[in-house]
Design a protein around this motif. Structure first.
Motif, PDB file in Angstrom:
ATOM      1  N   THR A  26      -6.779   2.881   6.194  1.00 36.22           N
ATOM      2  CA  THR A  26      -6.438   1.455   6.266  1.00 36.22           C
ATOM      3  C   THR A  26      -6.702   0.736   4.949  1.00 36.22           C
ATOM      4  OG1 THR A  26      -8.616   0.952   7.187  1.00 36.22           O
ATOM      5  CG2 THR A  26      -6.814   1.322   8.743  1.00 36.22           C
ATOM      6  N   LYS A  28      -6.185   0.069   1.231  1.00 37.66           N
ATOM      7  CA  LYS A  28      -4.963   0.345   0.459  1.00 37.66           C
ATOM      8  C   LYS A  28      -5.123   0.277  -1.061  1.00 37.66           C
ATOM      9  CE  LYS A  28      -2.554   0.929   4.140  1.00 37.66           C
ATOM     10  NZ  LYS A  28      -2.258   2.282   4.549  1.00 37.66           N
ATOM     11  N   ASP A  54       4.968   7.760  -3.690  1.00 37.91           N
ATOM     12  CA  ASP A  54       3.911   6.748  -3.739  1.00 37.91           C
ATOM     13  C   ASP A  54       3.363   6.670  -5.159  1.00 37.91           C
ATOM     14  OD1 ASP A  54       1.451   5.283  -3.450  1.00 37.91           O
ATOM     15  OD2 ASP A  54       1.494   5.743  -1.315  1.00 37.91           O
TER      16      ASP A  54
END
Length: 79
Positions: A26, A28, A54
């Motif tokens: 969670t 980031k 990414d």
């Protein structure tokens, strides 16, 4: 920012799972350094595929097998 470093050598069987575990967190604000230790399997291709998807993922590969200790020291210096 948090830096996560994963040295890898011929880890194709479970390598994608390790990367996906980082991606599913969670928090980031991180970067992931994937440091190849001279793999001869598809591990490097897997790493590059994730890096293309990414921008927080960086792949480093010099084609040499230096061993885990040397790669952990290298990751510490890179972070």
């Amino acid at each position: 920012m948090l830096t996560i470093g994963i040295p890898f050598y011929n880890a194709e069987k479970y390598f994608a799972f390790a990367i996906e575990s980082v991606l599913s967190q969670t928090y980031k604000d991180w970067e992931l350094i994937l440091l190849n230790d001279g793999s001869s399997d598809n591990s490097l291709s897997i790493a590059k595929k994730f890096a293309e998807q990414d921008s927080r993922i960086n792949v480093i590969s010099d084609g040499k097998n230096k061993g885990l200790g040397a790669r952990l020291n290298e990751l510490a210096a890179l972070s």
